[in-house]
Design an enzyme around this catalytic site. Structure first.
Site, PDB file in Angstrom:
ATOM      1  N   ASP A  14       0.854  -1.187   0.000  1.00  0.00           N
ATOM      2  CA  ASP A  14       0.000   0.000   0.000  1.00  0.00           C
ATOM      3  C   ASP A  14       0.887   1.233   0.000  1.00  0.00           C
ATOM      4  O   ASP A  14       1.721   1.412   0.892  1.00  0.00           O
ATOM      5  CB  ASP A  14      -0.890  -0.018   1.249  1.00  0.00           C
ATOM      6  CG  ASP A  14      -2.013   1.012   1.201  1.00  0.00           C
ATOM      7  OD1 ASP A  14      -1.814   2.066   0.589  1.00  0.00           O
ATOM      8  OD2 ASP A  14      -3.070   0.756   1.782  1.00  0.00           O
ATOM      9  N   GLN A  15       0.714   2.069  -1.009  1.00  0.00           N
ATOM     10  CA  GLN A  15       1.429   3.343  -1.087  1.00  0.00           C
ATOM     11  C   GLN A  15       2.941   3.119  -1.241  1.00  0.00           C
ATOM     12  O   GLN A  15       3.744   3.866  -0.692  1.00  0.00           O
ATOM     13  CB  GLN A  15       1.110   4.194   0.157  1.00  0.00           C
ATOM     14  CG  GLN A  15       1.225   5.684  -0.065  1.00  0.00           C
ATOM     15  CD  GLN A  15       0.504   6.484   1.002  1.00  0.00           C
ATOM     16  OE1 GLN A  15      -0.717   6.389   1.115  1.00  0.00           O
ATOM     17  NE2 GLN A  15       1.211   7.258   1.780  1.00  0.00           N
ATOM     18  N   CYS A  54      -6.514   4.914  -2.518  1.00  0.00           N
ATOM     19  CA  CYS A  54      -6.621   3.495  -2.163  1.00  0.00           C
ATOM     20  C   CYS A  54      -7.813   2.784  -2.802  1.00  0.00           C
ATOM     21  O   CYS A  54      -7.651   1.870  -3.616  1.00  0.00           O
ATOM     22  CB  CYS A  54      -6.696   3.342  -0.655  1.00  0.00           C
ATOM     23  SG  CYS A  54      -5.220   3.905   0.218  1.00  0.00           S
ATOM     24  N   HIS A 104     -10.267  -2.519   1.129  1.00  0.00           N
ATOM     25  CA  HIS A 104     -11.025  -1.273   1.267  1.00  0.00           C
ATOM     26  C   HIS A 104     -12.392  -1.334   0.573  1.00  0.00           C
ATOM     27  O   HIS A 104     -12.837  -0.369  -0.035  1.00  0.00           O
ATOM     28  CB  HIS A 104     -10.219  -0.093   0.716  1.00  0.00           C
ATOM     29  CG  HIS A 104     -10.534   1.206   1.392  1.00  0.00           C
ATOM     30  ND1 HIS A 104      -9.622   2.211   1.538  1.00  0.00           N
ATOM     31  CD2 HIS A 104     -11.680   1.664   1.969  1.00  0.00           C
ATOM     32  CE1 HIS A 104     -10.169   3.227   2.162  1.00  0.00           C
ATOM     33  NE2 HIS A 104     -11.411   2.917   2.444  1.00  0.00           N
ATOM     34  N   ASP A 295      -1.048  -0.353  -4.586  1.00  0.00           N
ATOM     35  CA  ASP A 295      -2.261   0.298  -5.084  1.00  0.00           C
ATOM     36  C   ASP A 295      -1.974   1.658  -5.716  1.00  0.00           C
ATOM     37  O   ASP A 295      -2.667   2.087  -6.624  1.00  0.00           O
ATOM     38  CB  ASP A 295      -3.328   0.406  -3.989  1.00  0.00           C
ATOM     39  CG  ASP A 295      -2.851   1.113  -2.734  1.00  0.00           C
ATOM     40  OD1 ASP A 295      -1.651   1.436  -2.632  1.00  0.00           O
ATOM     41  OD2 ASP A 295      -3.686   1.343  -1.829  1.00  0.00           O
ATOM     42  N   HIS A 296      -0.944   2.345  -5.251  1.00  0.00           N
ATOM     43  CA  HIS A 296      -0.545   3.642  -5.820  1.00  0.00           C
ATOM     44  C   HIS A 296       0.835   3.965  -5.270  1.00  0.00           C
ATOM     45  O   HIS A 296       1.459   3.133  -4.601  1.00  0.00           O
ATOM     46  CB  HIS A 296      -1.554   4.749  -5.475  1.00  0.00           C
ATOM     47  CG  HIS A 296      -1.942   4.785  -4.026  1.00  0.00           C
ATOM     48  ND1 HIS A 296      -1.082   5.217  -3.041  1.00  0.00           N
ATOM     49  CD2 HIS A 296      -3.078   4.417  -3.394  1.00  0.00           C
ATOM     50  CE1 HIS A 296      -1.661   5.112  -1.872  1.00  0.00           C
ATOM     51  NE2 HIS A 296      -2.885   4.611  -2.053  1.00  0.00           N
TER      52      HIS A 296
END
Length: 512
Positions: A14-15, A54, A104, A295-296
Site C-alpha cells: 500500500d502506497q 486506495c 477497502h 495500489d498507488h
C-alpha cells in the site's frame, strides 16, 4: 498456448512507490526478496494505477474498469456487487479465490468474488469518509494531515503492524492448509490468493529493527520542494487538504519520515519473504505465478507533496513484477501499462488463452505480449482522480513519451516523462507541442463527458453523506467484514481420533 491453471499469488503493498525500490534503481533500500523476484521475472518500468487513491485504485485493479465506470469515486464509494472482478472470472475457471488483508471494500458486499476472506479490513466499510466538493474549504478532520511526517520515527507497535502481521500469518497458514488438503485429496483446485499489506502507507512509524537498517546521513532528501506559490492549482489544494503549509515539517522531520518509509519497505519485503517461504515449504512454488504491485505511489515530500492524490509520477506510478520463470524469460518492459490490464492478463493466464467473448466491457488490455517479449504490446495508461483535493474530475493520459493531465477547472499539464522524469517543465503552453495538446484534448472529449461526470460525483457525495448521517443515528449496523472461524474444527477436538487428526495436520505426511 500457455500452460494454464497455474496458481496465482498476488503480493500487494500500500502506497509503495517504485522509485524507492532497489529493483527500480534506488541505491539504498534493502529488499532481497523483491530483488530476487525482479531478477527472475518480468519487470514493468512504467506501470500506473488507474486512480492515485486506495479504494478507487483497488476497485479498478480488481475490475479492469476505470473508476467512473463503476462509481469508484473516492475512499467511501460503494463497490457495486454486480461489478465483475478477476475473482469472479477465476472462480468461473475453477479457481479457489482467497483474500487476506486490505482491499477497502465499501458497502454490504465484502467478498466481490472471493470465496474466502481471511482477515477483516484495516479501513471502515461505511460512507463516513465521503468528500464534500460542495464545501471544499472545510477540510475533513479525518483526512491526512502532517502528523505522519512530524511524528515520524521508531515505534514498538502500531495498528498497521498488528494488521500486517495478521495478514502474513493467515496467508502462510492458508498456504499450508491448501497443501494439506491437496495431499488428503480434498481440494485440488488451483488458487488465486491476494495478500494485501497496509505498509509502507503512512504514518511513518516502524520498529527499531527496521529504523536501524538505515542511517540519517544515508537518506536522500526531496529533489524539489516547491513553495506554495510555485505549485500548480491542484497541488495547492492538496497542500490545503493535508495542511502541508499550515504545519510545515522541518528538514529533520522530512528525513525521519523518509527513513521510516524505507524501513517500512524493508518490513514489507520481510513479510513477502515469509509468505514466499511458506509457498516453497508447502511445495507450491513451482506451480505458482507471483504478481507484485502496490495500489498507488507516494510523493515523500517531492514538490512539497506527501502521500498520493496526484498524477505526478510519485503518486500514480506503481511497481509491477510478474514472476513465472517457467513461462516467461526475465526481462524489463519500458512501455506504459496499467492496473486495468491485470484482469484480462490473469484470465488469460488461468485459461491459457483469452475468452472468445467477455461478459462485460473492460478498459484494460492483456499484458501477454509484454510478458512473452513479443511485438504488438500496448503503450498506454489512463487514469482518473475524483476525490479529496479535487473540485472537478481530473483525468490523465500516458502514451509514448508524454503524459497529459486535464481538468476543466485548471490549466492543462503536458510532460515529456522520458526527457523530464521529474516533470519540471509543463509543455502544455509551448507552441512546439500544440499538436500533441490538441490531440489529447480531442481524445479526452471523446472518452469522457466531464461535465456530466462532475454532476454524478456531486450527487453521489450528497447521497452518501446523507446516508451516513442517517444510518449512524440509533442502532448502527456494521458492514465491516467479520472473518468466520469455526473453533469446533480447529486444533484438537473429540470428534476425530487423535492419530487421524495428527496425521491430517502434519505436513509433509508421514509415510507408513
Amino acid at each position: 498456448m500457455l500452460d494454464s491453471k497455474k496458481n496465482i499469488l498476488i503480493l500487494m503493498a500500500d502506497q509503495m512507490t517504485p522509485f524507492a525500490l532497489s529493483a527500480y534503481g534506488h541505491p539504498l533500500t534493502r529488499t532481497p526478496n523483491l530483488d530476487r523476484l525482479a531478477k527472475q521475472g518480468v519487470v514493468f518500468d512504467s506501470a500506473y494505477c488507474a486512480s492515485p487513491l486506495c479504494a478507487p485504485s483497488r476497485f479498478s485493479f480488481l475490475s479492469g474498469k476505470l473508476p467512473s465506470a463503476i462509481g469508484a469515486y473516492d475512499n467511501a464509494a460503494e463497490f457495486p456487487s454486480q461489478t465483475l472482478t478477476f475473482s469472479h472470472y477465476l472462480r468461473a475457471e475453477g479457481y479457489r479465490t482467497i483474500l487476506s488483508g486490505k482491499m477497502h471494500f465499501c458497502g454490504a458486499d465484502q467478498l466481490h468474488g472471493f470465496e474466502d476472506r481471511l482477515t477483516t479490513d484495516i479501513y471502515p466499510a461505511d460512507f463516513g469518509w465521503t468528500p464534500n466538493w460542495d464545501d471544499f474549504e472545510a477540510r475533513p478532520t479525518w483526512y491526512h494531515n502532517m502528523s505522519s511526517v512530524i511524528d515520524a520515527g521508531p515505534c514498538v507497535r502500531t495498528n498497521q503492524l498488528d494488521f500486517d502481521d495478521e495478514v502474513t500469518f493467515t496467508t502462510r497458514q492458508k498456504l499450508f492448509d491448501i497443501a494439506r488438503e491437496r495431499h488428503a485429496g480434498k481440494d485440488a483446485r488451483p488458487f488465486c490468493m491476494v495478500a494485501s499489506l497496509t505498509h509502507p502507507h503512512d504514518p511513518y512509524a516502524i520498529p527499531q529493527k527496521y529504523w536501524d537498517m538505515y542511517q540519517d546521513e544515508e537518506i536522500d532528501m526531496p529533489t524539489h520542494r516547491d513553495s506554495f506559490d510555485e505549485a500548480d492549482p491542484h497541488s495547492k489544494r492538496l497542500r490545503h487538504v493535508c495542511e502541508t503549509d499550515r504545519t510545515p515539517p522541518t528538514g529533520q522531520q522530512i528525513r525521519n519520515a523518509r527513513r521510516a518509509y524505507y524501513g517500512a519497505i524493508s518490513y514489507v519485503d520481510d513479510q513477502f519473504g515469509a509468505i514466499l517461504e511458506a509457498l516453497e515449504e508447502a511445495g507450491l512454488a513451482n506451480d505458482t505465478i507471483i504478481v507484485v504491485t502496490s495500489d498507488h505511489g507516494e510523493m515523500l515530500g517531492e514538490r512539497g507533496l506527501w502521500y498520493k492524490m496526484t498524477f505526478f509520477e510519485g503518486g500514480c506510478r506503481v511497481p509491477l513484477i510478474v514472476h513465472a520463470p517457467q513461462q516467461f524469460d526475465a526481462h524489463r518492459v519500458s512501455a506504459s501499462v496499467s492496473h486495468l490490464d491485470l484482469l484480462p492478463t490473469l484470465v488469460e493466464l488461468a485459461r491459457g488463452e483469452p475468452p472468445a467473448a467477455w461478459p462485460d466491457s473492460l478498459d484494460g488490455h492483456s499484458l501477454m505480449p509484454h510478458l512473452l517479449g513479443e511485438r504488438g504490446g500496448h503503450d498506454e495508461a489512463i487514469g482518473e482522480y475524483l476525490a479529496e483535493g479535487a473540485i472537478a474530475p481530473i483525468v490523465m493520459l500516458r502514451r509514448g513519451r508524454f503524459k497529459f493531465i486535464h481538468t476543466p477547472v485548471d490549466p492543462d499539464q503536458l510532460y515529456d516523462v522520458q526527457a523530464d522524469p521529474l516533470e519540471r517543465a509543463n509543455l502544455a503552453f509551448n507552441a512546439e507541442y500544440a499538436a500533441q495538446v490538441e490531440a489529447f484534448r480531442k481524445e479526452i472529449a471523446a472518452r469522457w463527458n466531464l461535465a456530466e461526470l462532475h454532476q454524478e460525483v456531486l450527487q453521489s457525495q450528497r447521497r452518501r453523506r446523507f446516508h451516513f448521517a442517517a444510518t449512524t443515528q440509533g442502532t448502527v449496523a456494521s458492514w465491516d467484514w467479520q472473518p468466520l472461524v469455526d473453533a469446533s474444527q480447529r486444533y484438537m477436538r473429540n470428534h476425530i481420533d487423535l492419530d487421524t487428526l495428527e496425521a491430517m495436520a502434519r505436513f509433509p505426511a508421514v509415510a507408513h
